[in-house]
Design an enzyme around this catalytic site. Structure first.
Site, PDB file in Angstrom:
ATOM      1  CE  LYS A  95       1.997 -35.573  14.659  1.00  0.00           C
ATOM      2  NZ  LYS A  95       2.920 -34.484  14.384  1.00  0.00           N
ATOM      3  NE  ARG A  96      -6.915 -29.994  17.005  1.00  0.00           N
ATOM      4  CZ  ARG A  96      -7.749 -28.971  17.041  1.00  0.00           C
ATOM      5  NH1 ARG A  96      -7.393 -27.831  17.601  1.00  0.00           N
ATOM      6  NH2 ARG A  96      -8.954 -29.067  16.523  1.00  0.00           N
TER       7      ARG A  96
ATOM      8  CB  THR B  14       6.740 -27.695  17.962  1.00  0.00           C
ATOM      9  OG1 THR B  14       5.323 -27.770  18.206  1.00  0.00           O
ATOM     10  CG2 THR B  14       7.077 -26.394  17.255  1.00  0.00           C
TER      11      THR B  14
ATOM     12  CG  HIS C  54       1.962 -20.353  11.990  1.00  0.00           C
ATOM     13  ND1 HIS C  54       2.835 -21.049  12.786  1.00  0.00           N
ATOM     14  CD2 HIS C  54       1.979 -19.082  12.448  1.00  0.00           C
ATOM     15  CE1 HIS C  54       3.348 -20.232  13.690  1.00  0.00           C
ATOM     16  NE2 HIS C  54       2.843 -19.028  13.507  1.00  0.00           N
TER      17      HIS C  54
ATOM     18  CE  LYS D 223       5.823 -29.756  21.994  1.00  0.00           C
ATOM     19  NZ  LYS D 223       4.361 -29.825  21.821  1.00  0.00           N
TER      20      LYS D 223
ATOM     21  CE  LYS E 279      -1.395 -31.529  12.724  1.00  0.00           C
ATOM     22  NZ  LYS E 279      -0.028 -31.153  13.149  1.00  0.00           N
TER      23      LYS E 279
HETATM   24  C1  LIG Z   1       3.582 -29.607  20.777  1.00  0.00           C
HETATM   25  C2  LIG Z   1       2.129 -29.659  20.828  1.00  0.00           C
HETATM   26  C3  LIG Z   1       1.381 -29.589  19.648  1.00  0.00           C
HETATM   27  C4  LIG Z   1       2.005 -29.528  18.278  1.00  0.00           C
HETATM   28  O1  LIG Z   1       2.247 -30.838  17.837  1.00  0.00           O
HETATM   29  P1  LIG Z   1       2.609 -31.183  16.315  1.00  0.00           P
HETATM   30  O2  LIG Z   1       2.974 -32.612  16.377  1.00  0.00           O
HETATM   31  O3  LIG Z   1       3.776 -30.316  15.960  1.00  0.00           O
HETATM   32  O4  LIG Z   1       1.403 -30.916  15.513  1.00  0.00           O
HETATM   33  C5  LIG Z   1      -0.001 -29.648  19.738  1.00  0.00           C
HETATM   34  N1  LIG Z   1      -0.619 -29.752  20.928  1.00  0.00           N
HETATM   35  C6  LIG Z   1       0.068 -29.838  22.072  1.00  0.00           C
HETATM   36  C7  LIG Z   1      -0.679 -29.989  23.349  1.00  0.00           C
HETATM   37  C8  LIG Z   1       1.456 -29.779  22.072  1.00  0.00           C
HETATM   38  O5  LIG Z   1       2.132 -29.853  23.232  1.00  0.00           O
END
Ligand SMILES: *Cc1c(COP(=O)(O)O)cnc(C)c1O
Length: 821
Positions: A561-562, A669, A370, A673, A567
């Site tokens: 996101k984190r 991911t 990952h 979404k 990022k």
């Molecule tokens: C989808 C999701 C992530 C992953 O987000 P990225 O933008 O791909 O880093 C992290 N936390 C939550 C709560 C999510 O639903």
């Protein structure tokens, strides 16, 4: 003798009705007999539990059917081992997948209970940090949906990921108490428990004159007890099991101590055992040098493998059939110690010889990588590994010897290649490389997007890839369209259904049919109305929680996101400052009203990430209160990002920020979404963004900035961020505003270190990408002023994202790696 009866001989209950009136009767029954409450005094939480229990009975029926089917068909079982499952709330998901949502809504309404009110009370199960854990949760749902007999194995953390609160704009971490009201979804399996050892010594015993066996005598032991949660697939095709392990002390020892009068000592032992599964270790906290974490990894690996071997022997005479009957997927390296543990269990406990055990292990395991970030590649100091797991250390050495002999036989294996292939990192303090262990112990190693997989072959695993060229393959991540469209965006789901019918509900790629509506003015209008309603919903939540009023007709530009430097939330914030400056300097221009929304947690020990959160809040305070901005720009940081918050924010986005430094985001991911829910993406050619561009068409996504290759070159050859900054008036002004304390008058130097980092090395190419990013943002502004053009692209995003369903990903894993299902 009950267990000797076959099911057909047992009295069979009538199939359960899903009539609302019948459901209502059952809810009252559970309330009375299971919770012990009269409806007159029942609290909303009691109604929630009662409703879940009613749904759970129906799930349990399907669950038993699924298990029986697996046994009777002898189907291959898949085990998904993951230290994280970022599940979120379960009720809506389970009820929709059962097809019970509307009936349950009516049943509860007939009892005077609003299902949306009680659904919001369900705790958000946050047994994960971010994308990796959420992927595991999407996979559990998709494995059940595409009818793969699967178990998820993980840890039942008493406290999941911390709850994030803001104190004067700083992140504060509070313990998450998701189990405070009990957990009606889980079944505790006291009888299903295993001993897990640590420390001690290894002895050899002579079985006969020729055969020697190793016997590990651990110094400490704890018990792993199973808690099972059903994972319901779409249309309840199948119900699989998520088995999470909790640590408990070994009772007899405690009783001895207790009886001997050592009450404190007994308690201490008990606490020590239980502390093993108390908290989720924040994985992004750079060097995860925590002994507790290694203990957790071994704990759940060993318990799961013992469970898998026990189940195998119920159906097969021995373990030669294991690779044909079982596939074990290692989600990242956290369960990688499983490779050594399986060899140990097969050879030391079950008496197979080492060669055979090793062969079985290799054919059973597969591993998903990952991350390529060097600081996130797990390794453990040899002395720690040896002290906690002395027998595993021997096995690692034995495996290493075999691999290095193999490697040396290959003509082109240089000394450097041998050093890279070795399971032991000999540079500096000797360390066990978990990535290498997972690699050599698996028959398949996959990356999570096409770009990431190629980079894996060229970087971290280049030499291992040369040695085993057939093992690395790609499985681009996906998301479950049930949670991330049907449930989180019911209005859009309904609109799509009206337009193109129902096929996409079972086959997400049939969303393609929506393409024909992309330029239809009437459809665009309805699509825009849905988006607006979702934005109103988010604006209400923000008004209620933060007291900030937002205009739903402004562009909602979202980055959630984190928080991590790669990022690049910082790039987005600097651009916000530059835009702020422009709006103030040029009041005569027609600025597009924008709301920049942020949410995300920072690892507690990650100083710069926490500073970036503070910066977001400081910038927000200044911009939001400056009358010269005339409301044209707002910045909002929403605390405590989790799955439930994502479910409200994703459907409300006009613009999705996926702006990582190219080459650093394995897949992402969140990007999927948003696009599925009709947001446009502004992003780099990183992770799955690359494939999203291929699917949605390059005219429907705003790509900008350096490629992974550019970044590699700039880093290798050295680049001059100072010159870049000084050449850009916009950038240097924004940076000097931040560095000089315009947003932090109470501590003018608060952000000077952050800005210095950009001048001095700019490892994440924030300065290097700024101009391209700002230009891309102005193009987005232009597009926003032409709604027909905007929505034609937005609709095409939804129409063309079907391939990114995790059902597709799981079918690929099942067909190409597991050979199951
Ligand atoms: C989808 C999701 C992530 C992953 O987000 P990225 O933008 O791909 O880093 C992290 N936390 C939550 C709560 C999510 O639903």
């Amino acid at each position: 003798m009950m267990n000797r009866l076959s099911n057909t001989e047992l009295p069979q209950p009538a199939p359960r009705s899903s009539e609302p009136s019948q459901l209502a009767v059952e809810i009252l029954e559970r309330l009375k007999y299971r919770i012990g409450k009269d409806p007159k005094v029942a609290k909303p939480h009691d109604w929630l539990t009662a409703a879940i229990l009613v749904a759970r009975d129906r799930i349990t029926d399907k669950w038993m059917d699924s298990t029986r089917k697996t046994y009777s068909t002898g189907a291959k079982r898949v085990y998904y081992m993951s230290l994280e499952f970022l599940i979120g709330r379960m009720m809506r998901d389970a009820m929709t997948n059962l097809g019970l949502m509307d009936e349950m809504r009516d049943a509860l309404a007939s009892l005077g209970v609003d299902i949306d009110v009680i659904a919001a009370l369900e705790p958000d199960a946050a047994l994960g940090n971010g994308g990796l854990g959420r992927l595991a949760a999407c996979f559990m749902e998709s494995m059940a949906t595409v009818d793969v007999p699967a178990y998820g194995y993980g840890i039942r953390y008493m406290h999941g990921l911390f709850r994030q609160q803001m104190a004067d704009g700083w992140q504060v971490e509070l313990p998450e108490t998701w189990l405070a009201h009990g957990n009606p979804w889980e079944f505790e399996r006291r009888e299903c428990s295993y001993e897990i050892g640590y420390g001690g010594s290894v002895e050899t015993v002579n079985i006969d004159e020729e055969v020697q066996r190793y016997v590990w005598k651990p110094a400490e032991r704890v018990i792993a007890t199973a808690f099972d949660t059903p994972a319901v697939g779409w249309r309840a095709t199948r119900v699989n099991t998520l088995r999470l392990w909790a640590a408990q002390p070994i009772d007899p020892i405690l009783l001895d101590a207790f009886n001997a009068g050592d009450h404190i000592g007994a308690l201490r032992e008990s606490n020590k055992a239980e502390s093993l599964t108390r908290v989720l270790y924040p994985a992004d906290a750079t060097p995860a040098g925590q002994e507790l974490r290694l203990r957790q990894e071994y704990f759940f690996s060993s318990a799961s493998l013992q469970d898998i071997l026990r189940r195998h022997l119920q159906q097969y005479p021995d373990f030669t059939s294991l690779p044909d009957a079982v596939a074990i997927q290692l989600n990242d390296t956290h369960p990688a110690v499983s490779v050594a543990e399986l060899v140990r269990l097969l050879s030391d406990v079950h008496g197979l010889d080492f060669e055979q055990s090793w062969d079985i292990a290799r054919r059973t395991f597969s591993y998903t990588n990952h991350t390529l970030l060097p600081e996130a590649l797990e390794s453990w100091p040899v002395p720690l590994f040896e002290r906690l797991l002395p027998r595993h250390m021997q096995i690692v050495y034995a495996i290493n010897a075999k691999i290095l002999i193999e490697a040396r036989r290959v003509r082109y294996a240089t000394d450097e290649a041998i050093r890279n292939i070795s399971l032991i990192d000999e540079t500096g303090e000797r360390r066990v490389r978990m990535g290498n262990l997972a690699f050599v112990g698996s028959h398949s190693i996959n990356g999570v997007s096409a770009l990431h997989t190629e980079l894996m072959k060229e970087t971290v695993f280049a030499d291992l890839h040369a040695l085993y060229p057939d093992r690395i393959n790609n499985k681009t991540n996906g998301i479950t369209p049930r949670r991330w469209l049907m449930q989180c965006n019911p209005d859009l789901f309904g609109l799509i259904r009206e337009a193109i019918g129902d096929e996409f509900i079972d086959n997400t790629e049939a969303l393609q049919a929506l393409d024909a509506f992309a330029d239809n003015a009437d459809f665009q209008e309805r699509f825009a109305a849905v988006k607006r309603a979702n934005k109103v919903r988010l604006a209400k939540l923000i008004q209620a929680n933060l007291g900030i009023r937002l205009d739903p007709s402004a562009m909602f530009d979202i980055q959630i996101k984190r928080i991590h430097e790669y990022k690049r939330q910082l790039l987005n914030l600097i651009e916000a400052v530059a835009l702020y400056d422009q709006i103030r300097s040029h009041p005569e221009l027609d600025w597009v009203p924008r709301v920049k929304l942020f949410a995300g947690k920072a690892a507690p020990s990650y100083h710069n990430a926490k500073l970036i959160i503070k910066l977001a809040n400081d910038i927000a305070r200044v911009i939001n209160n400056d009358p010269a901005v005339r409301g044209l720009l707002k910045v909002v940081f929403i605390p405590n990002y989790n799955v439930s918050l994502a479910e409200v924010m994703v459907p409300a986005a006009d613009l999705s920020e996926q702006i990582s430094t190219a080459g650093m985001e394995a897949s992402g991911t969140g990007n999927m979404k948003f696009a599925l829910n009709g947001a446009l993406t502004i992003g780099t050619l990183d992770g799955a963004n690359v494939e999203m561009r291929d699917w949605v068409g390059e005219e429907n996504i705003q790509i900008f900035g350096m490629t992974a290759e550019d970044v590699g070159k700039a880093r290798a050859e050295g680049h001059n961020p100072r010159a870049i900054i000084e050449n850009s008036r916009e950038l240097s002004q924004a940076l000097s505003a931040i560095a000089s304390g315009v947003f932090s008058p109470d501590d003018r130097n608060r952000f000077s270190g952050l800005v210095d980092g950009l001048y001095n090395h700019d490892w994440f190419m924030v300065a290097a990408d700024f101009e391209a990013y700002a230009k891309a943002q102005r193009e987005i502004d232009q597009l926003w002023t032409k709604p027909a053009a905007w929505y034609s692209k937005a609709v095409r995003n939804t129409a063309r994202m079907g391939w990114f369903s995790s059902d597709r990903t799981i079918r690929q894993y099942a067909g190409e790696i597991w050979r199951a299902g």
